[in-house]
Design a protein around this motif. Sequence first.
Motif, PDB file in Angstrom:
ATOM      1  N   LEU A 120       0.863  -1.181   0.000  1.00  0.00           N
ATOM      2  CA  LEU A 120       0.000   0.000   0.000  1.00  0.00           C
ATOM      3  C   LEU A 120       0.905   1.239   0.000  1.00  0.00           C
ATOM      4  O   LEU A 120       1.004   1.963   0.990  1.00  0.00           O
ATOM      5  CB  LEU A 120      -0.924   0.014   1.220  1.00  0.00           C
ATOM      6  CG  LEU A 120      -2.074  -0.992   1.228  1.00  0.00           C
ATOM      7  CD1 LEU A 120      -2.780  -0.986   2.577  1.00  0.00           C
ATOM      8  CD2 LEU A 120      -3.070  -0.676   0.111  1.00  0.00           C
ATOM      9  N   LEU A 122       2.636   4.921  -0.786  1.00  0.00           N
ATOM     10  CA  LEU A 122       2.276   6.329  -0.968  1.00  0.00           C
ATOM     11  C   LEU A 122       3.392   7.007  -1.749  1.00  0.00           C
ATOM     12  O   LEU A 122       4.556   6.620  -1.655  1.00  0.00           O
ATOM     13  CB  LEU A 122       2.129   7.041   0.388  1.00  0.00           C
ATOM     14  CG  LEU A 122       0.991   6.615   1.309  1.00  0.00           C
ATOM     15  CD1 LEU A 122       1.083   7.395   2.620  1.00  0.00           C
ATOM     16  CD2 LEU A 122      -0.366   6.843   0.658  1.00  0.00           C
ATOM     17  N   PHE A 166      -2.209   8.503  -3.256  1.00  0.00           N
ATOM     18  CA  PHE A 166      -2.606   7.347  -2.466  1.00  0.00           C
ATOM     19  C   PHE A 166      -2.691   6.100  -3.357  1.00  0.00           C
ATOM     20  O   PHE A 166      -2.667   6.208  -4.593  1.00  0.00           O
ATOM     21  CB  PHE A 166      -3.937   7.636  -1.783  1.00  0.00           C
ATOM     22  CG  PHE A 166      -3.836   8.714  -0.740  1.00  0.00           C
ATOM     23  CD1 PHE A 166      -3.566   8.405   0.582  1.00  0.00           C
ATOM     24  CD2 PHE A 166      -3.969  10.057  -1.092  1.00  0.00           C
ATOM     25  CE1 PHE A 166      -3.437   9.396   1.539  1.00  0.00           C
ATOM     26  CE2 PHE A 166      -3.849  11.057  -0.144  1.00  0.00           C
ATOM     27  CZ  PHE A 166      -3.578  10.726   1.170  1.00  0.00           C
ATOM     28  N   TYR A 208      -6.565   5.575   4.190  1.00  0.00           N
ATOM     29  CA  TYR A 208      -5.288   4.867   4.095  1.00  0.00           C
ATOM     30  C   TYR A 208      -4.931   4.211   5.429  1.00  0.00           C
ATOM     31  O   TYR A 208      -4.521   3.047   5.461  1.00  0.00           O
ATOM     32  CB  TYR A 208      -4.167   5.827   3.674  1.00  0.00           C
ATOM     33  CG  TYR A 208      -2.843   5.110   3.550  1.00  0.00           C
ATOM     34  CD1 TYR A 208      -2.530   4.417   2.386  1.00  0.00           C
ATOM     35  CD2 TYR A 208      -1.930   5.079   4.597  1.00  0.00           C
ATOM     36  CE1 TYR A 208      -1.336   3.712   2.276  1.00  0.00           C
ATOM     37  CE2 TYR A 208      -0.739   4.382   4.492  1.00  0.00           C
ATOM     38  CZ  TYR A 208      -0.450   3.703   3.331  1.00  0.00           C
ATOM     39  OH  TYR A 208       0.719   2.992   3.227  1.00  0.00           O
ATOM     40  N   ARG A 212      -4.313   0.227   6.113  1.00  0.00           N
ATOM     41  CA  ARG A 212      -3.074  -0.320   6.677  1.00  0.00           C
ATOM     42  C   ARG A 212      -3.345  -1.118   7.954  1.00  0.00           C
ATOM     43  O   ARG A 212      -2.744  -2.161   8.192  1.00  0.00           O
ATOM     44  CB  ARG A 212      -2.076   0.806   6.973  1.00  0.00           C
ATOM     45  CG  ARG A 212      -1.263   1.223   5.784  1.00  0.00           C
ATOM     46  CD  ARG A 212      -0.301   0.146   5.322  1.00  0.00           C
ATOM     47  NE  ARG A 212       0.837   0.012   6.234  1.00  0.00           N
ATOM     48  CZ  ARG A 212       1.310  -1.139   6.669  1.00  0.00           C
ATOM     49  NH1 ARG A 212       0.747  -2.278   6.300  1.00  0.00           N
ATOM     50  NH2 ARG A 212       2.371  -1.179   7.466  1.00  0.00           N
TER      51      ARG A 212
END
Length: 225
Positions: A120, A122, A166, A208, A212
């Motif tokens: 994930l 950024l 994102f 986000y 996570r």
Amino acid sequence: MTEYQERIINWLRELKEKEKPTEVISFYNGLPIRTRVNVLDVDDSGKFVHWNFTPKLQLAVEETGKIFTPFFDKLYKTSRMLESPVIYYSKDFMETTLPKPTADGRFNREYLRISVSDTLPLKAKLIVNNKTVEATPIDISEGGIGLLIPEKDLESGEKVHLIVEFPSCRTAETEGEVVRVENTSKGRRTGIKFINPSKAFQNEVNRYIMARQREIMNQIRMLAE
């Protein structure tokens, strides 16, 4: 041995005698992992404590190297968080040193700060005095973001314009302020505080962080099953 240490030892031995589990906390990727374990033994010297171990703690202990336990001091009627370095652990057993008061700042943060993962990711860049600075996000919270910046571009107190991409490929922007700069082997670890972020920006950050948390908890469950 101090009187305070003696009270901690007495508390641990009381937990053992009553077979009463106590809360234990460790951290994995910034997320506090909480569970309850039993005290199995306190050695005669009072220097080492044996606990039962649960796989839920494995990743956190491997990363953090210690556990934390809330302790209520009956003498002064105050609560204090204690920390214990983990010396050894196996499938169902853990040995630590005697818990002692901790100054770990993670318990005083206003917001949960969670690490960024490869699955994930950024992306981020800063605009400072019309100059674009590329940055690598390493952690994020509702209040700010931690970045690695290769060069000495920023100093504490500087105002920046922050653009974050994102995992959904959506981008969001906000104003920010440099609140911490630290040199590391990978670059300048720079903490940026969000300044009056828009609702749209805050929503992206919250989504986000929730994603996570789910990712981390899934990893923990896989070990615990």
